[in-house]
Design a protein around this motif. Structure first.
Motif, PDB file in Angstrom:
ATOM      1  N   GLY A   1       0.800  -1.222   0.000  1.00 36.03           N
ATOM      2  CA  GLY A   1       0.000   0.000   0.000  1.00 36.03           C
ATOM      3  C   GLY A   1       0.827   1.263   0.000  1.00 36.03           C
ATOM      4  N   PHE A   2       2.117   1.130   0.297  1.00 38.22           N
ATOM      5  CA  PHE A   2       3.033   2.267   0.365  1.00 38.22           C
ATOM      6  C   PHE A   2       4.011   2.295  -0.809  1.00 38.22           C
ATOM      7  CE2 PHE A   2       1.261   1.647   4.442  1.00 38.22           C
ATOM      8  CZ  PHE A   2       1.447   2.774   5.227  1.00 38.22           C
ATOM      9  N   LEU A   3       4.408   1.114  -1.286  1.00 37.61           N
ATOM     10  CA  LEU A   3       5.460   1.032  -2.301  1.00 37.61           C
ATOM     11  C   LEU A   3       5.088   1.704  -3.611  1.00 37.61           C
ATOM     12  CD1 LEU A   3       6.754  -2.627  -1.783  1.00 37.61           C
ATOM     13  CD2 LEU A   3       8.005  -0.498  -1.329  1.00 37.61           C
ATOM     14  N   TRP A   4       3.831   1.602  -4.036  1.00 31.37           N
ATOM     15  CA  TRP A   4       3.453   2.116  -5.352  1.00 31.37           C
ATOM     16  C   TRP A   4       3.630   3.631  -5.461  1.00 31.37           C
ATOM     17  CZ3 TRP A   4      -0.585   5.597  -6.086  1.00 31.37           C
ATOM     18  CH2 TRP A   4      -1.471   5.769  -5.011  1.00 31.37           C
ATOM     19  N   LEU A   5       3.665   4.317  -4.336  1.00 32.35           N
ATOM     20  CA  LEU A   5       3.827   5.772  -4.365  1.00 32.35           C
ATOM     21  C   LEU A   5       5.197   6.201  -4.880  1.00 32.35           C
ATOM     22  CD1 LEU A   5       2.057   6.445  -0.981  1.00 32.35           C
ATOM     23  CD2 LEU A   5       1.289   7.314  -3.204  1.00 32.35           C
ATOM     24  N   ARG A   6       6.113   5.231  -5.003  1.00 35.98           N
ATOM     25  CA  ARG A   6       7.457   5.528  -5.499  1.00 35.98           C
ATOM     26  C   ARG A   6       7.620   5.230  -6.989  1.00 35.98           C
ATOM     27  NH1 ARG A   6       7.793   3.274  -0.248  1.00 35.98           N
ATOM     28  NH2 ARG A   6       9.217   4.364   1.172  1.00 35.98           N
ATOM     29  N   ARG A   7       6.572   4.796  -7.659  1.00 38.13           N
ATOM     30  CA  ARG A   7       6.682   4.433  -9.076  1.00 38.13           C
ATOM     31  C   ARG A   7       7.268   5.582  -9.907  1.00 38.13           C
ATOM     32  NH1 ARG A   7       0.696   2.396 -10.385  1.00 38.13           N
ATOM     33  NH2 ARG A   7       1.158   3.769 -12.140  1.00 38.13           N
ATOM     34  N   PRO A   8       8.141   5.275 -10.868  1.00 38.34           N
ATOM     35  CA  PRO A   8       8.762   6.340 -11.667  1.00 38.34           C
ATOM     36  C   PRO A   8       7.780   7.129 -12.522  1.00 38.34           C
ATOM     37  CG  PRO A   8      10.026   4.315 -11.835  1.00 38.34           C
ATOM     38  CD  PRO A   8       8.756   3.960 -11.143  1.00 38.34           C
ATOM     39  N   ASP A   9       6.639   6.528 -12.884  1.00 38.49           N
ATOM     40  CA  ASP A   9       5.717   7.219 -13.789  1.00 38.49           C
ATOM     41  C   ASP A   9       4.840   8.236 -13.081  1.00 38.49           C
ATOM     42  OD1 ASP A   9       4.612   4.837 -12.608  1.00 38.49           O
ATOM     43  OD2 ASP A   9       2.849   5.093 -13.868  1.00 38.49           O
ATOM     44  N   ILE A  10       4.932   8.320 -11.746  1.00 40.46           N
ATOM     45  CA  ILE A  10       4.169   9.325 -11.009  1.00 40.46           C
ATOM     46  C   ILE A  10       5.112  10.064 -10.064  1.00 40.46           C
ATOM     47  CG2 ILE A  10       2.005   8.028 -11.088  1.00 40.46           C
ATOM     48  CD1 ILE A  10       2.558   7.170  -8.170  1.00 40.46           C
ATOM     49  N   VAL A  11       4.656  11.221  -9.600  1.00 42.40           N
ATOM     50  CA  VAL A  11       5.305  11.909  -8.482  1.00 42.40           C
ATOM     51  C   VAL A  11       4.267  12.016  -7.381  1.00 42.40           C
ATOM     52  CG1 VAL A  11       6.470  13.975  -7.672  1.00 42.40           C
ATOM     53  CG2 VAL A  11       6.806  13.216 -10.023  1.00 42.40           C
ATOM     54  N   SER A  12       4.613  11.530  -6.202  1.00 42.31           N
ATOM     55  CA  SER A  12       3.682  11.564  -5.079  1.00 42.31           C
ATOM     56  C   SER A  12       4.053  12.688  -4.127  1.00 42.31           C
ATOM     57  CB  SER A  12       3.661  10.214  -4.355  1.00 42.31           C
ATOM     58  OG  SER A  12       4.973   9.794  -4.030  1.00 42.31           O
ATOM     59  N   VAL A  13       3.033  13.398  -3.667  1.00 50.92           N
ATOM     60  CA  VAL A  13       3.221  14.550  -2.790  1.00 50.92           C
ATOM     61  C   VAL A  13       2.367  14.358  -1.550  1.00 50.92           C
ATOM     62  CG1 VAL A  13       3.089  17.062  -2.572  1.00 50.92           C
ATOM     63  CG2 VAL A  13       3.546  16.028  -4.819  1.00 50.92           C
ATOM     64  N   ALA A  14       2.997  14.338  -0.389  1.00 49.09           N
ATOM     65  CA  ALA A  14       2.259  14.271   0.866  1.00 49.09           C
ATOM     66  C   ALA A  14       1.991  15.686   1.358  1.00 49.09           C
ATOM     67  CB  ALA A  14       3.046  13.490   1.913  1.00 49.09           C
ATOM     68  N   ALA A  15       0.730  15.978   1.618  1.00 47.56           N
ATOM     69  CA  ALA A  15       0.320  17.258   2.210  1.00 47.56           C
ATOM     70  C   ALA A  15       0.075  16.984   3.689  1.00 47.56           C
ATOM     71  CB  ALA A  15      -0.940  17.783   1.533  1.00 47.56           C
TER      72      ALA A  15
ATOM     73  N   ALA B   1      10.038  12.255 -20.044  1.00 48.92           N
ATOM     74  CA  ALA B   1      11.327  12.728 -19.542  1.00 48.92           C
ATOM     75  C   ALA B   1      11.329  12.765 -18.014  1.00 48.92           C
ATOM     76  CB  ALA B   1      11.639  14.108 -20.097  1.00 48.92           C
ATOM     77  N   ALA B   2      10.198  13.132 -17.423  1.00 50.33           N
ATOM     78  CA  ALA B   2      10.098  13.157 -15.966  1.00 50.33           C
ATOM     79  C   ALA B   2      10.257  11.756 -15.383  1.00 50.33           C
ATOM     80  CB  ALA B   2       8.770  13.767 -15.540  1.00 50.33           C
ATOM     81  N   ALA B   3       9.604  10.772 -16.010  1.00 47.39           N
ATOM     82  CA  ALA B   3       9.698   9.395 -15.527  1.00 47.39           C
ATOM     83  C   ALA B   3      11.126   8.871 -15.654  1.00 47.39           C
ATOM     84  CB  ALA B   3       8.723   8.499 -16.291  1.00 47.39           C
ATOM     85  N   ALA B   4      11.767   9.169 -16.783  1.00 48.39           N
ATOM     86  CA  ALA B   4      13.148   8.720 -16.990  1.00 48.39           C
ATOM     87  C   ALA B   4      14.090   9.368 -15.987  1.00 48.39           C
ATOM     88  CB  ALA B   4      13.584   9.028 -18.417  1.00 48.39           C
ATOM     89  N   THR B   5      13.880  10.646 -15.736  1.00 47.00           N
ATOM     90  CA  THR B   5      14.728  11.355 -14.775  1.00 47.00           C
ATOM     91  C   THR B   5      14.526  10.805 -13.371  1.00 47.00           C
ATOM     92  OG1 THR B   5      14.661  13.369 -16.127  1.00 47.00           O
ATOM     93  CG2 THR B   5      15.307  13.617 -13.821  1.00 47.00           C
ATOM     94  N   LYS B   6      13.264  10.516 -13.006  1.00 48.87           N
ATOM     95  CA  LYS B   6      13.018   9.955 -11.676  1.00 48.87           C
ATOM     96  C   LYS B   6      13.697   8.598 -11.531  1.00 48.87           C
ATOM     97  CE  LYS B   6       9.417   8.706  -8.360  1.00 48.87           C
ATOM     98  NZ  LYS B   6       7.983   8.661  -8.041  1.00 48.87           N
ATOM     99  N   ARG B   7      13.671   7.774 -12.575  1.00 52.79           N
ATOM    100  CA  ARG B   7      14.359   6.489 -12.520  1.00 52.79           C
ATOM    101  C   ARG B   7      15.855   6.695 -12.266  1.00 52.79           C
ATOM    102  NH1 ARG B   7      10.844   5.016 -16.867  1.00 52.79           N
ATOM    103  NH2 ARG B   7      12.438   5.603 -18.404  1.00 52.79           N
TER     104      ARG B   7
ATOM    105  N   ALA C   1      21.961   5.675 -21.418  1.00 54.74           N
ATOM    106  CA  ALA C   1      20.929   4.765 -21.910  1.00 54.74           C
ATOM    107  C   ALA C   1      19.560   5.439 -21.929  1.00 54.74           C
ATOM    108  CB  ALA C   1      20.888   3.510 -21.035  1.00 54.74           C
ATOM    109  N   GLU C   2      19.254   6.180 -20.872  1.00 53.56           N
ATOM    110  CA  GLU C   2      17.962   6.883 -20.826  1.00 53.56           C
ATOM    111  C   GLU C   2      17.908   7.972 -21.895  1.00 53.56           C
ATOM    112  OE1 GLU C   2      15.315   6.138 -19.316  1.00 53.56           O
ATOM    113  OE2 GLU C   2      15.725   5.210 -17.365  1.00 53.56           O
ATOM    114  N   GLN C   3      19.014   8.690 -22.065  1.00 55.06           N
ATOM    115  CA  GLN C   3      19.017   9.768 -23.052  1.00 55.06           C
ATOM    116  C   GLN C   3      18.882   9.231 -24.465  1.00 55.06           C
ATOM    117  OE1 GLN C   3      18.168  12.694 -22.862  1.00 55.06           O
ATOM    118  NE2 GLN C   3      19.921  14.090 -22.710  1.00 55.06           N
ATOM    119  N   ALA C   4      19.491   8.083 -24.730  1.00 52.81           N
ATOM    120  CA  ALA C   4      19.358   7.478 -26.057  1.00 52.81           C
ATOM    121  C   ALA C   4      17.891   7.204 -26.375  1.00 52.81           C
ATOM    122  CB  ALA C   4      20.171   6.183 -26.121  1.00 52.81           C
TER     123      ALA C   4
END
Length: 261
Positions: free
Chosen positions: A105-119, A222-228, A247-250
């Motif tokens: 329930g906590f791990l998915w918040l770290r996925r590269p395709d999203i940015v999670s923000v706790a308020a 680009a955001a997802a690649a950078t987060k990875r 590799a990501e830039q290619a």
């Protein structure tokens, strides 16, 4: 999972375009968490729509989350969910599997395709602190009170919070915070890196909305690649990291300019 079922558990989940908002919604219990909370969070992550890029996690009322529902320590437990006492009768492998399910329930918040923000406002205790730590960014109100309460209860923090805590504040400070179970307030949280931004409580929602808009202003892929790249950096040597960058830039260059003569 239906909105009605989530409401019974004490959660709200809304998607507005590229932003999903998960709200802990038990303000009368200071958004205390149960086994069902963690199961529902896992289900939300599993069903997150593909278009979502930013996930906001917040708490209804004066507290983000006061941690574990104390009924889980009683003989009666939480109706329909049991207690830690009943769970402890399982063998070691079953207990580890139960912890693993909660952690999902906590791990998915770290996925590269999203940015999670706790308020985060008010109390963020134990499981609440770890839920905030599971997010990529923490924007906090000036009344925030972080506390890793588990060691004082005879437990260890097991909801994926220990690694980000050490990475954010360093080993010595993490030991101090956890093994004293002391409260970390807003000024210290910002100074030691637990919070990216501190605002007045009344400005929290606006600050989070502004940050979400900033995050959505960059290219999605680009955001997802950078987060990875950033997530893997601490585990790589410089040579390994620059190879990963190449590799990501290619891939980005092929996506942007592939096929052009």
């Amino acid at each position: 999972m239906s909105a009605d079922h989530l409401a019974e558990i004490g959660l709200r989940y809304e998607v507005d375009g590229e932003i999903a908002t998960v709200t802990l919604d038990r303000p009368d219990k200071r958004n205390a968490q149960t086994f069902a909370t963690w199961s529902a969070l896992r289900s939300i992550g599993d069903a997150l729509p593909e278009q979502v890029r930013v996930v906001v996690v917040k708490g209804e009322g004066p507290s983000f989350s006061a941690g574990i529902d104390l009924r889980m320590f009683s003989d009666e437990g939480v109706p329909g969910q049991g207690s830690f006492g009943s769970a402890s009768s399982q063998d070691d492998d079953s207990l580890k599997q139960a912890v693993d399910k909660a952690q999902q329930g906590f791990l998915w918040l770290r996925r590269p395709d999203i940015v999670s923000v706790a308020a985060v406002q008010g109390h963020a205790i134990g499981a609440g602190f770890q839920l905030a730590l599971a997010c990529d960014l923490r924007i906090v109100a000036d009344d925030v009170k972080f506390c890793m309460k588990e060691p004082a209860l005879g437990l260890v923090p097991d909801l994926t919070g220990t690694k980000p805590l050490v990475e954010l504040v360093g080993l010595a400070k993490a030991i101090d915070i956890c093994l004293t179970a002391r409260v970390v307030e807003a000024d210290e949280a910002y100074r030691i890196g637990l919070a990216e931004q501190v605002v007045a409580a009344g400005d929290l929602a606006g600050a989070v909305a502004e940050k979400a808009a900033q995050l959505l202003s960059t290219d999605r892929d680009a955001a997802a690649a950078t987060k990875r790249l950033l997530q893997g950096a601490s585990g790589r040597t410089l040579d390994e990291q620059r190879a990963a960058e190449g590799a990501e830039q290619a891939q980005r260059l092929k996506a942007l300019f592939g096929g052009r003569s």
